[in-house]
Enzyme design. Sequence first.
Site, short mmCIF file in Angstrom:
data_model
loop_
_atom_site.label_atom_id
_atom_site.label_comp_id
_atom_site.label_asym_id
_atom_site.label_seq_id
_atom_site.Cartn_x
_atom_site.Cartn_y
_atom_site.Cartn_z
N HIS A 115 0.83 -1.21 0.00
CA HIS A 115 0.00 0.00 0.00
C HIS A 115 0.87 1.26 0.00
O HIS A 115 0.71 2.14 -0.85
CB HIS A 115 -0.91 -0.02 1.23
CG HIS A 115 -1.82 1.17 1.35
ND1 HIS A 115 -3.16 1.12 1.01
CD2 HIS A 115 -1.59 2.44 1.76
CE1 HIS A 115 -3.70 2.31 1.20
NE2 HIS A 115 -2.78 3.13 1.67
N GLU A 116 1.79 1.32 0.96
CA GLU A 116 2.62 2.53 1.07
C GLU A 116 3.55 2.66 -0.13
O GLU A 116 3.86 3.76 -0.58
CB GLU A 116 3.41 2.53 2.38
CG GLU A 116 2.55 2.55 3.64
CD GLU A 116 1.48 3.62 3.64
OE1 GLU A 116 1.67 4.69 3.02
OE2 GLU A 116 0.42 3.40 4.27
N HIS A 134 1.82 4.40 -2.94
CA HIS A 134 1.94 5.87 -2.80
C HIS A 134 3.33 6.32 -3.25
O HIS A 134 3.48 7.34 -3.93
CB HIS A 134 1.76 6.27 -1.33
CG HIS A 134 0.35 6.30 -0.85
ND1 HIS A 134 -0.66 6.95 -1.52
CD2 HIS A 134 -0.22 5.77 0.27
CE1 HIS A 134 -1.79 6.82 -0.83
NE2 HIS A 134 -1.55 6.11 0.25
N HIS A 169 3.76 6.72 -6.87
CA HIS A 169 3.11 7.95 -7.34
C HIS A 169 4.10 9.11 -7.27
O HIS A 169 4.14 9.97 -8.16
CB HIS A 169 1.88 8.22 -6.46
CG HIS A 169 0.79 8.99 -7.14
ND1 HIS A 169 -0.40 9.26 -6.54
CD2 HIS A 169 0.71 9.57 -8.36
CE1 HIS A 169 -1.17 9.96 -7.36
NE2 HIS A 169 -0.52 10.16 -8.47
#
Length: 678
Positions: free
Chosen positions: A471-472, A475, A478
Amino acid sequence: MNPLLQKFNTKYNSAPFNEIKDEHYLPAFKELVEISKKEIDEIANNSEEPTFTNTIEALAYSGEQLDVVSSIFFNLNSAETNDEIQKIAQEVSPILSEFSSQISQNEALFARIKKVFDEKEKYSLNEEQQMLLNETYKGFVRNGALLNDEDKKKLEKINMDLSLKSLQFGQNVLAETNNYFKHITDKKDLAGIPEAILAQFAEEAKERNLEGYVVTLQYPSYVPFITYCENRELRKELALENGKKAFKNNEFDNQNLIKEIISLKQQKAEILGYKNYAEYVLEERMAKSPAKVFEFLNELLEKATPFAQKEIEELKSLAKADGIDEMQSYDHAFYAEKLRKAKYDIDDEELKPYFQLDKVEEAVFGLAKKLFGLEFVEINDVQKYHPEVKTYEVRSQKSEDGSHDFVALLYADYHPRKGKRAGAWMTSFKSQKIQNGENVRPHISVVCNFTKPTSETPSLLTFQEVTTLFHEFGHALHGILANTQYPTLSGTSVKWDFVELPSQFLENYCYEPEFLKTFAKHYQTGEVLPDEKIQKIADSKNFMEGYQTLRQLGFGILDMTYHTKVDELENWSVKEFEDNTTKKTQLYPTNPETAMSTSFSHIFQGGYSAGYYSYKWAEVLDADAFQYFKENGIFNPEIAAKYKVLLSSGGTKDPMELYKNFRGSEPKVESLLKRAFG
């Protein structure tokens, strides 16, 4: 000499952590604010006619060093704080808030911005420049540029008060988390807890010079305890302590702070011409309005409730067999784990040896290479803020002549410490931008709280922690792949209900058998996790999905209600407000001693005010996006190339337009319902 006021003479101009001392921060902030003020004055008082270049673009590139120092300081206040840093934060926050207000209320500056905005047709602006102009103008209006002088002063004070109170909220939660520990001397009290977790508890005790075992409210300690401990009274005690954080009428109590923060946000919204704070926030989100958000949350609530109730009935029958007539929330994790083991023969502790942190990290790096052509090379010539932090040079894959481009610098900080807040997050120390022909690459950080390695075992992750890392890292990608001209539109600088798409999207790979096989290997033997276990993980993806959905919807509805029904909060206690608001999402009896709101840092300290719904909103996006890959191959290079464009574009386009360019159509809520409930 203050290193924060010099050009960083380090590799990639990275933060010179070894040279920075706590006493450097305050003088640096004060001087950099003054320097930034001069930059703003030069733009505002420029004798030349306002143009896009000398006003909008100049403003976008201003205050660079202040931004860098702010990133360093506030990131450390979350990941490596101490009493001195927290004290400085209380001094610095109003200085920065005042400076921000002075910019947004600078009439000469706004007059120039408005002139360029009103005359935008005469400029040949590309799409990104148009977005920057629109966002800059809107940003000033939303920060009070059109207000009269009296209201501007009121707004400035509100913003300052909010920054201080939000900071205090987070410091109270951290203090309450750190202040509690449970010392247990009799091993019989810890029946059911796997040996590896007991070793962790024993290590914690040793660090405190105590015999036996110590359990804390830190995530890697509390969650295994509440999941495996057979002693119901101890589970209850720990759960109550966790639920009472900042809800004890002591010096760290957050109840009044919540009312004050909500009241200030309401005042801010009204001054700016909005009915409530949610309307103010949602104007700048994909969802657009509170009505749309409530409609979205209630539709999911209606669909998910029967599934959730059925799941809880299954757990209750297990509890009844143990003589528990009325199951409580502190029983949930224990019986959910029992049921999961019975249904899927999956035991987190049995799986942990197959998920060595180093190997999971390699896997996520390998996935980024396969999808986006990125390579991660660990380096040791970049300064770190703590010895546990690892640093990586992110590169493009080598071209035919053997060369590669530097893409980003990545900091990875994985283990809990006293000075680190709970949870997991991605952040940046330096934004990407293109200026004077140079593509300045970003410095990205991933921070987690995974179990530390012991003298006998490496850091081993639960499967939930595996998905947390993915999940992290979503990010982080991105940020890493950012490729825009302006820092304010770069990387994760997107609409808040779009920002969780990349993170939640990447989690999907954790449930794909062909990918899992590449890294789920026993840390001692190298044996691959057996096929049937891998299949069980894939099958268990939607285990307790109804319960988890209602839990998330409870948070989302509570957040949205706080920011639309402020008058009700005035008449009720925080606890009454919370219970009345979330009763439709509650599957267990509520406890009068606990309140979730007082440690709801996402909305009272972080940036999720009137935005917590965005996790579920982004789940629709991620389910729809991954469905596209599933239909065409989960490593499909053409689709990955289109997805890379979406990530690298940051906030340069409307998110729905970016999504449609990638997918070919708008996301469908059916994709989420199909994935969740079949």
